[in-house]
Design an enzyme around this catalytic site. Sequence first.
Site, PDB file in Angstrom:
ATOM      1  N   SER A 283       0.844  -1.193   0.000  1.00 45.70           N
ATOM      2  CA  SER A 283       0.000   0.000   0.000  1.00 45.70           C
ATOM      3  C   SER A 283       0.876   1.238   0.000  1.00 45.70           C
ATOM      4  CB  SER A 283      -0.905  -0.003   1.227  1.00 45.70           C
ATOM      5  OG  SER A 283      -0.124   0.306   2.365  1.00 45.70           O
ATOM      6  N   LYS A 284       0.191   2.375  -0.027  1.00 47.39           N
ATOM      7  CA  LYS A 284       0.869   3.668  -0.121  1.00 47.39           C
ATOM      8  C   LYS A 284       1.994   3.838   0.889  1.00 47.39           C
ATOM      9  CE  LYS A 284      -2.380   6.935  -2.018  1.00 47.39           C
ATOM     10  NZ  LYS A 284      -3.551   7.668  -1.664  1.00 47.39           N
ATOM     11  N   ARG A 285       1.791   3.265   2.077  1.00 48.72           N
ATOM     12  CA  ARG A 285       2.821   3.545   3.078  1.00 48.72           C
ATOM     13  C   ARG A 285       4.133   2.821   2.779  1.00 48.72           C
ATOM     14  NH1 ARG A 285       2.782  -0.422   6.852  1.00 48.72           N
ATOM     15  NH2 ARG A 285       1.169  -1.943   6.347  1.00 48.72           N
TER      16      ARG A 285
END
Length: 465
Positions: A238-240
């Site tokens: 994911s984005k993180r």
Amino acid sequence: MTITTRFAPSPTGYLHVGGARTALFSWLYARKHGGKFILRIEDTDLERSTQESVDAILQGMTWLELNYDEGPFYQTHRFDRYKEVIQQLLAQGDAYYCYCSKEELEQLRTEQMANKEKPRYNGKCRVCAEPITGREPVVRFKNPVDGVVTIPDLVKGDIVVANKELDDLIIARADGTPTYNLTVVVDDMDMGVSHVIRGDDHINNTPRQMNILKALGAALPQYAHLPMILGADGARLSKRHGAVSVMQFRDEGYLPEALLNYLVRLGWSHGDQEIFSLDEMINYFDLNDVNGSASTFNMEKLLWLNHQYIMNSEPAHVARHLSWHMGQLGIDPSEGPALVDVVKAQRERCKTLVEMASVSRYFYKEFDAYDEKSVKKNFTTGSDEVLAQIYHAFAALEIWEGEQLHQIVIDLAERLALNMGKIAQPLRVAVCGSAVSPAIDVTLSLLGREKTLSRIKRAIDYIQR
Ligand code: GLU
């Protein structure tokens, strides 16, 4: 039979690399078999679907050059067809109206949970649906109660699910709109999809979809469920974890082929080969060789691959992509050397195109300030004199070519009894603003006479100020 695959994203965000890998595998499989690849936008969730996201998907597909033979089809354009199929299922007794209220269903759920049972619809309206005035019914599919569904999954092997585990799913909401499982089934059937290649987060839907297809008398496609992509910490990517949107990789300076090459190796292998041309991917790719377990996204490796592609692709091709990045920096490539020559000069040292654009700025634009460290080290007492001598020698040159420029630096070093660095380094700082650049002859010939001379002058003034 024509092999037909599809990529069917829901436009509820950017094009995620996981989605791009699904698209790539579907595209490769179709190309390998001379088949058809379809793009279908699953936009029936009106609240979450946006035009912006449709655009992002199309832009991602274009940038990756995953060209589709048919589509994009939009599910929102096909509501009439879904209604027709829902009516057909009702008419043939494979679906029924359900009038159960939310409260009733909630209560049922609570009871089942209290009894440690799996929450599922109890089939009340299957037996006796009693119309309730003022309440619009939903439509449920009459899932078989006995037997099993076997998914002959090309990646994971046979997956067997007992029908009693599957309840009668809703295929039309109270407002008449179709649900996800119904629309996918109708589309896969109408579009002649022979191979459904998608993320394994859809495995739970597959037996339900197979049952509906059977009720419609449609041929069953083959299924291949692709394992998830994880971040380094083992959580779903994911984005993180960094960039996950395809277009963000473009923005960060990756070549589309490098990303495709990276994605094809995520869960698929062909011996220990790491670098594949598109033709090789198409030739070697097979769903049987896709690994059944999740794979981990490794940014370092992607960066390494990107550098390989920057170094080994046709410079003109790299230059086309570099041009976009130059534009992002507000640089007009017509105000300096041909980008193709810049690529040849910089490709060994730059792992991304963002890096390449940034270290090539000075070929096109005046730099605002000198790098302080480089100045301290290289603009020392006497360097203005050295630069003045270079200036005169350069100014007298008839042909501005690397070889002659190089010779002048060598001659001057000899004449002044200095080592080459004592000449080349101040010269570099003078023309590039810092002591880092390609070989000095390459740098100067790319820069051209006018910029070189005016910058040497500027440096002399700077040293003497
Ligand atoms: N629209 C679904 C999604 O974005 C994919 C459906 C499918 O591939 O069957 O996850």
